[in-house]
Design an enzyme around this catalytic site. Structure first.
Site, PDB file in Angstrom:
ATOM      1  N   HIS A   1       3.745   2.983  12.527  1.00 26.51           N
ATOM      2  CA  HIS A   1       2.932   4.494  12.038  1.00 26.51           C
ATOM      3  C   HIS A   1       3.555   4.994  13.405  1.00 26.51           C
ATOM      4  CE1 HIS A   1      -0.388   1.356  12.201  1.00 26.51           C
ATOM      5  NE2 HIS A   1      -0.289   1.289  10.697  1.00 26.51           N
TER       6      HIS A   1
ATOM      7  N   ASP B   1       3.471  -6.471   3.140  1.00 29.00           N
ATOM      8  CA  ASP B   1       2.939  -5.447   4.314  1.00 29.00           C
ATOM      9  C   ASP B   1       3.084  -5.786   5.657  1.00 29.00           C
ATOM     10  OD1 ASP B   1       2.173  -2.787   4.907  1.00 29.00           O
ATOM     11  OD2 ASP B   1      -0.429  -3.634   5.668  1.00 29.00           O
TER      12      ASP B   1
ATOM     13  N   GLU C   1      -5.011   1.808   3.135  1.00 26.30           N
ATOM     14  CA  GLU C   1      -4.901   0.957   3.282  1.00 26.30           C
ATOM     15  C   GLU C   1      -4.789   1.073   4.744  1.00 26.30           C
ATOM     16  OE1 GLU C   1      -3.303  -2.436   6.250  1.00 26.30           O
ATOM     17  OE2 GLU C   1      -2.542  -0.454   6.153  1.00 26.30           O
ATOM     18  N   GLU C   2      -4.656   2.152   5.288  1.00 21.97           N
ATOM     19  CA  GLU C   2      -3.940   2.470   6.638  1.00 21.97           C
ATOM     20  C   GLU C   2      -5.517   3.051   7.359  1.00 21.97           C
ATOM     21  OE1 GLU C   2      -2.081   2.035   8.703  1.00 21.97           O
ATOM     22  OE2 GLU C   2       0.051   1.374   7.492  1.00 21.97           O
TER      23      GLU C   2
ATOM     24  N   HIS D   1       0.734  -1.530  -0.218  1.00 17.88           N
ATOM     25  CA  HIS D   1      -0.290  -0.157   0.276  1.00 17.88           C
ATOM     26  C   HIS D   1       0.847   1.131  -0.452  1.00 17.88           C
ATOM     27  CE1 HIS D   1       0.267   0.435   4.426  1.00 17.88           C
ATOM     28  NE2 HIS D   1       0.075  -0.216   4.900  1.00 17.88           N
TER      29      HIS D   1
END
Lengths: 470, 470
Positions: free
Chosen positions: A428, A358, A330-331, A284
């Site tokens: 993240h 991923d 995607e997130e 992604h």
């Protein structure tokens, strides 16, 4: 029993001769693939650009659009048969000005806390939010405590990731409900805000963001949610033991805007034999905004692009159409993955295999597969080919979020499984940057993916082959 | 053939039931070992101290002696049956003031080069050494060029590590002769100095030191040798293509002193059943001086200490005497390993198993073994026990330098094999520091070592058991 033994032996001998036949030409091919990745790979320089010239690529941001343009340009340069953008509307959430938080043990006696808003959270009131804190070890504690003890307070979710899990993704899975649904659940008990321990096994000062949901909570009842670093969470917890009535203050100005236009980036080498059967590799393109999204999922994007680059460099002409798909969003929405699958269905495109990377650009260990026994058995027969590259993990399990919507009873889904020990140190967070990625580890991952795609393309999936025979 | 088949089948069934029997109690034990390492491990805090409070521990240095005292104190605290220091004389070589080097393309037109003296090198003349440079790709090129082209010049060894080797130690093995014997060989052709490309797969600015030898070259014929960073080597090589008569200057003030007293640090849990049979785990306590020796081999030391810590914490009483040995002077002399083996022989101590960790504190992948087929087969039967921990590499091969001198036809030798992709990014360089070690990866290595020692202790080596039966 004797008959059975002989049958088994013949099967065994059959398997051996098959493996040997496979071995000669395929082992040479795999060696070439790994050499090409390690000597002529482009993944590392692409990732450098995505990380250092563009940076974090939150859906709907300028950076995300720059990444769409950049990766399309790079795919154009590879001389593929087709490169295009697939439009998709994506959510736009912005973090606003940097978050600010402190722990107040007495009026004027404060210590700073490292926090960040969770993705999708509402802002605090303009002047910030200050309230007493109630610590819990999970959502299930809320009902035990009851409205009386929660009302008007900030709920502090502090269940740590379990360090004894060898697969760190399992440890993540055991905690992430606090982040995803913690605010929604705490609001039901009258909480005014939520602070969540970062999903990180390491003790450090980085807060880790990530997606959250309010479900169908009415807008007026939505409470702001932030993550606190693991060191910060430990500090807050110990301070609460000494002084249970301390107050926590945080201010965040995040905001949701109407959906905006964005794109999946797609490139294709059209198959020589089965041009209408598709095998896809992808990652992604969007990321969180705190770091540069280098591991998550810049790495997966450039590795997927590398698969096609390696085929082109080697002059390998696949039997099936091989596509790289760089999914948007995607997130915080999965809109890109959903869109790609919808359109594939609409156009009746026959997708036989999909592979996602991923899980970071770390040393590859193997793959997990979402498929039936027949396909899995065929895949397991290829294991010896991967042994020289120390690839040993071939298990059934999940594949990848973006390719999930393609799932049906025919497609083989797979996910690259790199070493997971360091993944959540960066996930993240602000430190998910280019310097945390090792060139060789990244390239070995790309070579491992290319090898599997090559074998899948050459032998076809079992499902596909059984259909052809009919 | 049919008989053979049945024999094989019975063997197979036997192996299966053995494996199942092993599995029940042993898998529980391994789970406890990993849990103890991950929840109650001390290796990371020990390594923090060794790296950040002591630092690089070159043989004969104050830091090396501090490390002896510190690790002995820590072993004392574990409540082992015995802890002692084994005296050993070690070489003392000092780097002197920081090295200084530049490339001069015209008088006054220079660019700085990042170099460091190779361990054991002589100093340059007091004012430094400036000479023309001749680039070679290995020692074998010297004879081709001949004395005429080499006389009076600095030989620049620039064969890079082969990036296509998956095991980076193989790539190291393919280059390290340039560093070890390069000066000795170049001196024979009249060279005045040597500069060697750093043994590093990554392009960066760190020069990597390491041991070298002059063999029996007379003292007056010994020429100074330094390493240049990979970026520096690439720069020098490209500059030489444009201007073959450029000059290279370097100055280093290193010196050899008489041997000094040092120690191996040893701790023991005495065996309940075979107190006079020894199984040892170890690493080397000395390191190079540029960084903090965190991966090489602080990691191996603290992991070896952790093996005994875990046994004590779990209350496990081994059948054999289990020793941790922290060897002094692996890097430039192997005196500690040699001494330990000599004394073991003198005292007729029966060493049945030795395991070394000296390949960095990265995610463990398994072990390599130096042993016979009978022992190797037994060890391979334990593989399934390690699968939940993603430990998959059980191969014959080298073990470790320090335990090498113990080799005979009875002892089983083994080396921990961690992921090797990043090892040479740090090896013998300034960036081999604590922050380059991940806590979980280090602890998983310690747990993996402890698990193997536990199985070895419980079942005994095949050699040992066959002796007992007689």
């Amino acid at each position: 029993m004797r008959t059975l033994i002989f049958v088994n032996l013949f099967l065994l001998l059959g398997a051996v001769s098959y493996a040997q036949k496979v071995n000669k030409e395929d082992s040479t091919m795999l060696r070439k693939i790994y050499d090409t990745a390690l000597l002529e790979g482009k993944s590392y320089q692409w990732l450098d650009y995505l990380s250092n010239n563009i940076g974090g690529r939150l859906s709907g941001s300028l950076e995300a659009e720059k990444a769409v343009q950049y990766t399309k340009e790079q795919l154009d340069k590879l001389g593929l048969d087709k490169v295009w953008l697939q439009p998709v509307m994506v959510p736009k959430w912005t973090r606003g000005i940097p978050e600010y938080a402190y722990i107040e043990t007495a009026p004027g006696i404060t210590s700073l806390a490292n926090v960040c808003a969770l993705g999708g959270s509402v802002a605090t009131p303009e002047g910030g939010l200050k309230a007493q804190v109630i610590e819990v070890k999970g959502i299930e504690d809320l009902a035990t405590l009851g409205k009386e003890k929660i009302q008007g307070k900030i709920v502090f979710y502090n269940r740590p990731m379990d360090p004894t899990q060898i697969a760190t993704f399992s440890a993540y899975g055991g905690c992430v409900d606090q982040r995803y649904a913690g605010a929604m659940e705490a609001a039901k008990f009258g909480a005014v805000g939520v602070v969540v321990r970062s999903m990180n096994l390491r003790k450090d000062d980085f807060p880790h963001t990530g997606s959250m949901t309010y479900g169908d909570t009415p807008e007026k009842n939505r409470i702001p949610a932030c993550a606190i670093s693991t060191n910060g969470a430990d500090y807050l917890s110990s301070a609460l033991r000494i002084q249970p009535d301390l107050k926590f203050f945080f201010k965040q100005t995040c905001k949701v805007y109407p959906d905006v236009q964005s794109y999946n980036v797609i490139g294709e080498i059209t198959g020589t034999e089965f041009p209408n059967k598709y095998m896809i590799v992808g990652g992604h393109l969007d990321s969180w905004d705190l770091g540069d999204g280098s591991h998550d999922d810049g790495a997966g994007c450039v590795q997927s692009m590398e698969v096609l680059q390696i085929f082109k460099k080697m002059g390998y002409k696949p039997r099936h159409s091989i596509r790289v798909v760089l999914f948007m969003n995607e997130e915080n929405g999965l809109r890109g993955g959903t869109k790609y699958a919808e359109e594939a269905k609409l156009k009746q495109e026959d997708h036989v295999f999909a592979l996602e990377s991923d899980a970071g650009g770390f040393t590859p260990r193997g793959f997990s597969f979402d498929t039936d026994d027949a396909n899995f058995t065929q895949i397991k027969s290829w294991e010896p080919l991967f042994k020289p590259y120390l690839i040993h993990y071939f298990e059934k399990g999940g594949s990848g979020a973006d390719i999930g919507p393609l799932k049906n009873d025919k497609i083989v889904l797979a996910g690259l499984r790199p070493d997971s020990q360091r993944y959540f140190d960066y996930h993240h967070a602000e430190n998910d940057t280019f310097d945390a990625v090792n060139k060789r580890e990244l390239e070995l991952g790309a070579a491992t993916m290319t090898s599997l795609v090559y074998l899948m393309d050459k032998y076809g999936t079992k499902t596909e082959m059984s259909t052809l025979k009919k």
